[in-house]
Design an enzyme around this catalytic site. Structure first.
Site, PDB file in Angstrom:
ATOM      1  N   ASP A 190     -21.719  -0.398 -14.621  1.00  0.00           N
ATOM      2  CA  ASP A 190     -22.710  -0.266 -15.542  1.00  0.00           C
ATOM      3  C   ASP A 190     -23.411   0.549 -14.421  1.00  0.00           C
ATOM      4  O   ASP A 190     -23.127   1.392 -13.308  1.00  0.00           O
ATOM      5  CB  ASP A 190     -23.676  -1.060 -15.639  1.00  0.00           C
ATOM      6  CG  ASP A 190     -24.064  -2.202 -14.515  1.00  0.00           C
ATOM      7  OD1 ASP A 190     -23.586  -1.627 -13.491  1.00  0.00           O
ATOM      8  OD2 ASP A 190     -24.615  -3.111 -14.384  1.00  0.00           O
ATOM      9  N   ASP A 194     -32.755 -12.636 -14.649  1.00  0.00           N
ATOM     10  CA  ASP A 194     -33.214 -13.795 -16.371  1.00  0.00           C
ATOM     11  C   ASP A 194     -31.129 -13.426 -16.802  1.00  0.00           C
ATOM     12  O   ASP A 194     -31.252 -13.452 -17.965  1.00  0.00           O
ATOM     13  CB  ASP A 194     -33.875 -11.755 -16.821  1.00  0.00           C
ATOM     14  CG  ASP A 194     -32.744 -11.162 -17.304  1.00  0.00           C
ATOM     15  OD1 ASP A 194     -31.629 -10.995 -16.456  1.00  0.00           O
ATOM     16  OD2 ASP A 194     -33.418 -10.192 -18.106  1.00  0.00           O
ATOM     17  N   HIS A 232     -28.425 -11.759 -17.052  1.00  0.00           N
ATOM     18  CA  HIS A 232     -28.135 -10.920 -17.252  1.00  0.00           C
ATOM     19  C   HIS A 232     -26.735 -10.769 -16.581  1.00  0.00           C
ATOM     20  O   HIS A 232     -26.678 -11.340 -15.511  1.00  0.00           O
ATOM     21  CB  HIS A 232     -28.538  -9.693 -17.310  1.00  0.00           C
ATOM     22  CG  HIS A 232     -28.504  -8.995 -16.383  1.00  0.00           C
ATOM     23  ND1 HIS A 232     -30.290  -8.736 -15.934  1.00  0.00           N
ATOM     24  CD2 HIS A 232     -28.095  -8.822 -14.521  1.00  0.00           C
ATOM     25  CE1 HIS A 232     -30.501  -8.207 -14.610  1.00  0.00           C
ATOM     26  NE2 HIS A 232     -28.880  -8.459 -14.007  1.00  0.00           N
ATOM     27  N   GLU A 244     -28.626  -8.111 -21.368  1.00  0.00           N
ATOM     28  CA  GLU A 244     -30.332  -8.154 -20.883  1.00  0.00           C
ATOM     29  C   GLU A 244     -30.122  -9.553 -21.934  1.00  0.00           C
ATOM     30  O   GLU A 244     -29.339 -10.041 -23.190  1.00  0.00           O
ATOM     31  CB  GLU A 244     -31.217  -7.627 -21.187  1.00  0.00           C
ATOM     32  CG  GLU A 244     -31.464  -5.968 -20.151  1.00  0.00           C
ATOM     33  CD  GLU A 244     -31.445  -6.774 -18.678  1.00  0.00           C
ATOM     34  OE1 GLU A 244     -31.565  -7.962 -18.261  1.00  0.00           O
ATOM     35  OE2 GLU A 244     -32.639  -6.202 -18.365  1.00  0.00           O
TER      36      GLU A 244
HETATM   37  C1  F6R Z   1     -24.643  -4.560 -10.946  1.00  0.00           C
HETATM   38  C2  F6R Z   1     -24.619  -5.264 -12.100  1.00  0.00           C
HETATM   39  C3  F6R Z   1     -26.106  -6.682 -12.439  1.00  0.00           C
HETATM   40  C4  F6R Z   1     -26.118  -7.067 -10.905  1.00  0.00           C
HETATM   41  C5  F6R Z   1     -26.898  -8.351 -10.760  1.00  0.00           C
HETATM   42  C6  F6R Z   1     -27.774  -9.242  -9.184  1.00  0.00           C
HETATM   43  O1  F6R Z   1     -23.621  -3.523 -11.168  1.00  0.00           O
HETATM   44  O2  F6R Z   1     -24.835  -5.180 -12.688  1.00  0.00           O
HETATM   45  O3  F6R Z   1     -25.854  -7.173 -13.105  1.00  0.00           O
HETATM   46  O4  F6R Z   1     -24.763  -7.930 -10.836  1.00  0.00           O
HETATM   47  O5  F6R Z   1     -28.434  -7.568 -11.524  1.00  0.00           O
HETATM   48  O6  F6R Z   1     -28.317  -7.941  -8.515  1.00  0.00           O
HETATM   49  P1  F6R Z   1     -28.093  -8.461  -7.467  1.00  0.00           P
HETATM   50  O7  F6R Z   1     -26.510  -8.584  -6.628  1.00  0.00           O
HETATM   51  O8  F6R Z   1     -28.577  -7.004  -6.221  1.00  0.00           O
HETATM   52  O9  F6R Z   1     -28.949 -10.130  -7.316  1.00  0.00           O
END
Ligand code: F6R
Length: 244
Positions: free
Chosen positions: A67, A136, A138, A143
Site C-alpha cells: 500500500d 481494527d 485490517h 478496512e
Molecule cells: C502496512 C500495512 C498495514 C500495517 C498495519 C500494522 O503496509 O499494510 O496494514 O501492517 O497497520 O501496522 P504496525 O505494524 O505499525 O502495527
C-alpha cells in the site's frame, strides 16, 4: 493456518527471517510481497544482516508493497516508498527497478491500480506476502467491511487507522485519509502468507481474527482460509488465544 508463538519480538523477527530465508534460497527469483509499519522492522533488520553476511541475495528478486498513501510523493519522509528505501532497499542488493510500491501520486489512480494488479500477474504472482495486523483487524489498508474478493484500489482509512498511524505524523490532521491498497483477493492469491503480530495491544484483535468465524468485520480473519498461511506472534500478542 499455522500459528507460531515466539517468546518476544526479537525471536518473532528471527523466525520470520528464517521462513523468508528458506524460500529465497530455494527460489532466488522470488516475488516478495512486503509491508510497512512497525511490525516488520525487526524482520527487515534480520534480512539486511543475512544479505550482508552473504547468506541470502535479493539480486534476482522482485517485490511488491501492499500500500501507499494517496497524495504523498516517493520522496516524502512519510511515504511508504521512503520507508521501504530507508528500512530495507537501501541496505540490500535488490535492483531498485525491481521494487514496486504503489504510486500515491498516479494521475489516473483506477488505471494505475489495474496496472499494479497486471504487474503482479506478469511477475508470476507473489510467492510470499508479509502482513502486519491493524488494530481494527485490517490487512494492508483493507478496512473492516472490505470485500474478500477486493482488488487493488483506493480505500478510505478508518478513524482508528488514522489515529494509530498519527504516531508517524506531526498531527492527526496530517495523516492522509486515502490510500492505494492491494485488495484482499489480491493478497489471498499469494502462494504463502506470513502474518506478523507483536504486543499486548493487539491481543484481542488477534483472537478475533484467528479464532472467531471468518467475517468481513475482521478482514484478517480470511487468512484462516488460506492454504499456506503462517502467523508468527510474540507471547503478548498471543496472550488471549486458546480460550484465555
Ligand atoms: C502496512 C500495512 C498495514 C500495517 C498495519 C500494522 O503496509 O499494510 O496494514 O501492517 O497497520 O501496522 P504496525 O505494524 O505499525 O502495527
Amino acid at each position: 493456518m499455522k500459528v507460531i508463538i515466539c517468546g518476544n519480538y526479537s525471536e518473532l523477527s528471527i523466525k520470520a527471517a528464517d521462513i523468508m530465508e528458506k524460500l529465497i534460497r530455494a527460489k532466488p527469483a522470488i516475488v516478495l510481497g512486503l509491508a510497512t509499519g512497525s511490525t516488520p522492522l525487526g524482520l527487515y533488520k534480520e534480512l539486511i544482516k543475512r544479505n550482508k553476511e552473504g547468506i541470502i541475495s535479493f539480486k534476482k528478486c522482485r517485490s511488491f508493497n501492499l500500500d501507499e498513501y494517496v497524495g504523498l510523493s516517493s520522496g516524502d519522509a512519510q511515504s511508504y516508498r521512503y520507508f521501504m528505501e530507508k528500512n530495507l532497499f537501501d541496505h540490500i542488493d535488490i535492483e531498485k527497478s525491481n521494487t514496486f510500491v504503489p504510486d500515491g501520486q498516479a494521475s489516473d489512480i483506477d488505471a494505475y491500480c489495474r496496472w499494479y494488479e497486471q504487474k503482479i500477474q506478469k511477475a508470476g504472482g507473489i510467492d510470499i506476502q508479509v502482513l502486519g495486523l491493524g488494530g481494527d483487524g485490517h490487512i494492508a489498508f483493507n478496512e473492516p467491511g472490505s470485500a474478500f474478493d477486493s482488488r487493488t484500489r483506493v480505500q478510505k482509512l478508518a478513524p482508528q487507522t488514522i489515529e494509530d498511524n498519527s504516531r508517524f505524523f506531526n498531527s492527526m490532521d496530517d495523516v492522509p485519509r486515502l490510500a492505494i491498497t492491494m485488495g484482499i483477493g489480491t493478497i489471498m492469491e499469494a502462494r504463502k502468507i506470513l502474518l506478523l503480530v507483536s504486543g499486548a495491544k493487539k491481543s484481542l484483535i488477534v483472537k478475533k481474527c484467528l479464532e472467531a468465524p471468518v467475517s468481513e468485520k475482521y478482514p484478517a480473519s480470511i487468512i484462516q482460509k488460506h492454504p499456506d498461511a503462517v502467523v508468527v506472534l510474540d507471547r503478548e500478542a498471543a496472550s488471549l488465544l486458546g480460550g484465555k
